[in-house]
Design a protein around this motif. Structure first.
Motif, PDB file in Angstrom:
ATOM      1  N   ARG A  63       0.828  -1.212   0.000  1.00  0.00           N
ATOM      2  CA  ARG A  63       0.000   0.000   0.000  1.00  0.00           C
ATOM      3  C   ARG A  63       0.859   1.258   0.000  1.00  0.00           C
ATOM      4  N   VAL A  64       1.894   1.282   0.826  1.00  0.00           N
ATOM      5  CA  VAL A  64       2.726   2.476   0.936  1.00  0.00           C
ATOM      6  C   VAL A  64       3.454   2.762  -0.371  1.00  0.00           C
ATOM      7  N   VAL A  65       4.045   1.746  -0.986  1.00  0.00           N
ATOM      8  CA  VAL A  65       4.812   1.993  -2.220  1.00  0.00           C
ATOM      9  C   VAL A  65       3.898   2.329  -3.393  1.00  0.00           C
ATOM     10  N   ALA A  66       2.618   1.963  -3.288  1.00  0.00           N
ATOM     11  CA  ALA A  66       1.674   2.286  -4.360  1.00  0.00           C
ATOM     12  C   ALA A  66       1.063   3.676  -4.199  1.00  0.00           C
ATOM     13  N   THR A  67       1.267   4.326  -3.054  1.00  0.00           N
ATOM     14  CA  THR A  67       0.703   5.645  -2.795  1.00  0.00           C
ATOM     15  C   THR A  67       1.578   6.727  -3.429  1.00  0.00           C
ATOM     16  N   PRO A  68       1.026   7.579  -4.264  1.00  0.00           N
ATOM     17  CA  PRO A  68       1.837   8.624  -4.907  1.00  0.00           C
ATOM     18  C   PRO A  68       2.489   9.547  -3.882  1.00  0.00           C
ATOM     19  N   LEU A  69       3.720   9.936  -4.135  1.00  0.00           N
ATOM     20  CA  LEU A  69       4.407  10.890  -3.266  1.00  0.00           C
ATOM     21  C   LEU A  69       3.844  12.290  -3.498  1.00  0.00           C
ATOM     22  N   LYS A  70       3.928  13.126  -2.475  1.00  0.00           N
ATOM     23  CA  LYS A  70       3.445  14.498  -2.628  1.00  0.00           C
ATOM     24  C   LYS A  70       4.367  15.464  -1.886  1.00  0.00           C
ATOM     25  N   GLU A  71       4.453  16.682  -2.425  1.00  0.00           N
ATOM     26  CA  GLU A  71       5.327  17.707  -1.859  1.00  0.00           C
ATOM     27  C   GLU A  71       4.592  18.612  -0.887  1.00  0.00           C
ATOM     28  N   LYS A  72       3.274  18.563  -0.877  1.00  0.00           N
ATOM     29  CA  LYS A  72       2.483  19.403   0.020  1.00  0.00           C
ATOM     30  C   LYS A  72       1.476  18.541   0.759  1.00  0.00           C
ATOM     31  N   VAL A  83      18.111  20.836   6.236  1.00  0.00           N
ATOM     32  CA  VAL A  83      17.544  22.187   6.220  1.00  0.00           C
ATOM     33  C   VAL A  83      16.306  22.237   5.330  1.00  0.00           C
ATOM     34  N   GLU A  84      16.376  21.586   4.178  1.00  0.00           N
ATOM     35  CA  GLU A  84      15.228  21.569   3.272  1.00  0.00           C
ATOM     36  C   GLU A  84      14.048  20.831   3.899  1.00  0.00           C
ATOM     37  N   ARG A  85      14.309  19.764   4.626  1.00  0.00           N
ATOM     38  CA  ARG A  85      13.216  19.087   5.330  1.00  0.00           C
ATOM     39  C   ARG A  85      12.583  20.029   6.350  1.00  0.00           C
ATOM     40  N   LEU A  86      13.417  20.838   7.005  1.00  0.00           N
ATOM     41  CA  LEU A  86      12.896  21.778   8.003  1.00  0.00           C
ATOM     42  C   LEU A  86      12.097  22.901   7.360  1.00  0.00           C
ATOM     43  N   ILE A  91      -2.031  10.855  19.655  1.00  0.00           N
ATOM     44  CA  ILE A  91      -2.100  11.401  18.305  1.00  0.00           C
ATOM     45  C   ILE A  91      -2.913  10.457  17.416  1.00  0.00           C
ATOM     46  N   GLN A  92      -3.831  11.017  16.655  1.00  0.00           N
ATOM     47  CA  GLN A  92      -4.680  10.215  15.775  1.00  0.00           C
ATOM     48  C   GLN A  92      -4.178  10.166  14.333  1.00  0.00           C
ATOM     49  N   HIS A  93      -3.433  11.207  13.940  1.00  0.00           N
ATOM     50  CA  HIS A  93      -2.876  11.217  12.582  1.00  0.00           C
ATOM     51  C   HIS A  93      -1.540  11.948  12.610  1.00  0.00           C
ATOM     52  N   ALA A  94      -0.564  11.395  11.893  1.00  0.00           N
ATOM     53  CA  ALA A  94       0.756  12.029  11.815  1.00  0.00           C
ATOM     54  C   ALA A  94       1.200  12.102  10.364  1.00  0.00           C
ATOM     55  N   THR A  95       1.758  13.246  10.010  1.00  0.00           N
ATOM     56  CA  THR A  95       2.355  13.433   8.689  1.00  0.00           C
ATOM     57  C   THR A  95       3.869  13.377   8.840  1.00  0.00           C
ATOM     58  N   ILE A  96       4.490  12.473   8.111  1.00  0.00           N
ATOM     59  CA  ILE A  96       5.936  12.275   8.173  1.00  0.00           C
ATOM     60  C   ILE A  96       6.602  13.085   7.068  1.00  0.00           C
ATOM     61  N   ILE A  97       7.599  13.861   7.447  1.00  0.00           N
ATOM     62  CA  ILE A  97       8.344  14.673   6.484  1.00  0.00           C
ATOM     63  C   ILE A  97       9.762  14.135   6.373  1.00  0.00           C
ATOM     64  N   SER A  98      10.162  13.852   5.142  1.00  0.00           N
ATOM     65  CA  SER A  98      11.529  13.405   4.879  1.00  0.00           C
ATOM     66  C   SER A  98      11.818  13.615   3.398  1.00  0.00           C
ATOM     67  N   SER A  99      12.990  13.178   2.967  1.00  0.00           N
ATOM     68  CA  SER A  99      13.312  13.246   1.556  1.00  0.00           C
ATOM     69  C   SER A  99      12.419  12.304   0.764  1.00  0.00           C
ATOM     70  N   ALA A 100      12.141  12.640  -0.466  1.00  0.00           N
ATOM     71  CA  ALA A 100      11.207  11.847  -1.271  1.00  0.00           C
ATOM     72  C   ALA A 100      11.647  10.394  -1.395  1.00  0.00           C
ATOM     73  N   SER A 101      12.952  10.159  -1.470  1.00  0.00           N
ATOM     74  CA  SER A 101      13.458   8.801  -1.623  1.00  0.00           C
ATOM     75  C   SER A 101      13.476   8.034  -0.310  1.00  0.00           C
ATOM     76  N   HIS A 102      13.023   8.668   0.772  1.00  0.00           N
ATOM     77  CA  HIS A 102      13.095   8.069   2.108  1.00  0.00           C
ATOM     78  C   HIS A 102      11.741   7.936   2.783  1.00  0.00           C
ATOM     79  N   VAL A 109       4.838  13.856   3.500  1.00  0.00           N
ATOM     80  CA  VAL A 109       5.142  14.998   2.634  1.00  0.00           C
ATOM     81  C   VAL A 109       6.624  14.910   2.317  1.00  0.00           C
ATOM     82  N   SER A 110       6.961  15.057   1.055  1.00  0.00           N
ATOM     83  CA  SER A 110       8.331  14.824   0.599  1.00  0.00           C
ATOM     84  C   SER A 110       9.059  16.116   0.295  1.00  0.00           C
ATOM     85  N   TYR A 111      10.301  16.200   0.795  1.00  0.00           N
ATOM     86  CA  TYR A 111      11.218  17.180   0.237  1.00  0.00           C
ATOM     87  C   TYR A 111      11.809  16.515  -1.003  1.00  0.00           C
ATOM     88  N   PRO A 112      11.656  17.110  -2.194  1.00  0.00           N
ATOM     89  CA  PRO A 112      12.063  16.437  -3.442  1.00  0.00           C
ATOM     90  C   PRO A 112      13.569  16.436  -3.653  1.00  0.00           C
TER      91      PRO A 112
END
Length: 365
Positions: free
Chosen positions: A174-183, A213-216, A287-298, A323-326
């Motif tokens: 499921r995770v690998v089939a989910t499209p990546l997004k920047e926002k 820094v870009e992730r931040l 916490i009921q929902h969390a958004t993980i921020i990292s590099s797109a390849s990670h 949410v991906s930093y590209p």
């Protein structure tokens, strides 16, 4: 390739002879002592071999590739070699074979790892971990029939573990089939929501790498858009007496984010640690929902591990997105590469609780 084995004459004379295993060591890798002649007993030799394996494993001779940020030891062939030499002396120690197999997984030699897992299985045909490993890595190699065979045996031996492995497969798919997004999605995070930003190795002087820094920057924008959300900053590899978690917190506070919103997780030394340690912070705050921020390849690996870690800690119905930093154009990452998928499966098993290295003193999740 020449193959050699360390053997002992029971009268106390130790010599080198031919054997079925040897792996070429990388020139930059740490070298073992290779000076076993002064040792007397088989136990002493095995202990020395394992000590050499630990030294190689902990050697600073490591490389990290942007886009696949797991640390990949360049000297894992020495680790494998020492473990297999020890196994030749103590052939009942299937733990040595399992540890050697996982060292090969780290070196992306999955076929060799499968051979070693199967050799261990011939000694312990009812070992549930071995069937789990083989189900996973045969699936990774595209050998679905072999994977199914091991899953069927695992179901008979331990139905609960078989169900967990199936859940890992479902989660990864499921995770690998989910499209990546920047926002972030349009929905706002409330006081039961969290932003989780994964660290990245600091520069040798203790400053933050530009990738971090870009992730931040991505974190800062999302934190402003969601003023009620908790912020978890995870990363604890020290450089020049500083950690990622602390530096990330200082950076966000300087940009105007309230300190009270931030949780610093300063202990994780890998993505597995990020997930395991942070899952308790998420549970503590319900916490009921969390958004993980990292590099797109990670981020796909991060989401998979956080979901698996939360199976034990809860909250029971917590959900995750990313949410991906590209670091690379997202169109180039539409499909997970074989290298990325290997890292996802490997670390999924570690997060689930299957130790990669189980041969004291070489023990590591």
């Amino acid at each position: 390739m020449k193959k050699k084995l360390l053997a002992i004459a029971l009268g106390g004379v130790i010599c080198l002879a031919s054997a079925p295993y040897t792996f070429a060591a990388n020139d930059s890798a740490v070298q073992s002592s290779d000076n076993y002649a002064q040792l007397i007993t088989k136990r002493q030799v095995v202990d020395q071999l394992l000590s050499d394996a630990v030294d190689a494993f902990k050697s600073p001779s490591r490389i990290s590739h942007a886009g696949f940020t797991a640390k990949m030891p360049s000297n894992m062939e020495i680790v494998t070699d020492r473990l297999l030499e020890a196994y030749q002396l103590e052939p009942y120690r299937t733990d040595l074979l399992i540890s050697a197999a996982n060292a090969q997984i780290y070196n992306k030699n999955v076929e060799q790892a499968i051979e070693l897992f199967e050799q261990a299985l011939s000694v312990a045909p009812d070992d549930v971990d071995l069937h789990a490993y083989l189900a996973v890595w045969q699936r990774f190699e595209g050998n679905q029939a072999e994977s199914n065979k091991h899953m069927a045996t695992l179901s008979k031996l331990n139905a609960g573990k078989a169900a967990d492995i199936k859940r890992i497969f479902t989660t990864v798919d499921r995770v690998v089939a989910t499209p990546l997004k920047e926002k972030a999605d349009n929905g706002k995070l409330d006081d039961k929501g969290a932003i989780v930003t994964l660290g990245y190795a600091l520069n040798p002087d203790g400053s933050m790498h530009q990738i971090l820094v870009e992730r931040l920057e991505t974190t800062l924008q999302m934190a402003k858009d969601n003023p009620d959300a908790l912020i978890v900053l995870t990363g604890g590899v020290p450089k020049n007496h500083k950690t990622e978690g602390k530096l990330m917190a200082d950076w966000l506070i300087e940009k105007g984010i309230k300190k009270e919103r931030i949780i610093e997780e300063n202990y994780a030394t890998s993505t597995v640690g990020n997930a395991l340690f942070s899952s308790y912070a998420l549970a503590r705050h319900n916490i009921q929902h969390a958004t993980i921020i990292s590099s797109a390849s990670h981020v796909r690996r991060g989401q998979t591990l956080f979901e698996i870690a939360s199976w034990q800690t809860g909250p029971q119905d917590i959900t995750f997105d990313t949410v991906s930093y590209p670091d690379k154009p997202l169109k180039e990452l539409t499909k997970a590469s074989a290298s990325e998928l290997l890292g996802i499966y490997r670390d999924a098993l570690r997060t689930y609780g299957m130790w990669s290295y189980r041969s004291y003193p070489l023990e590591s999740r």
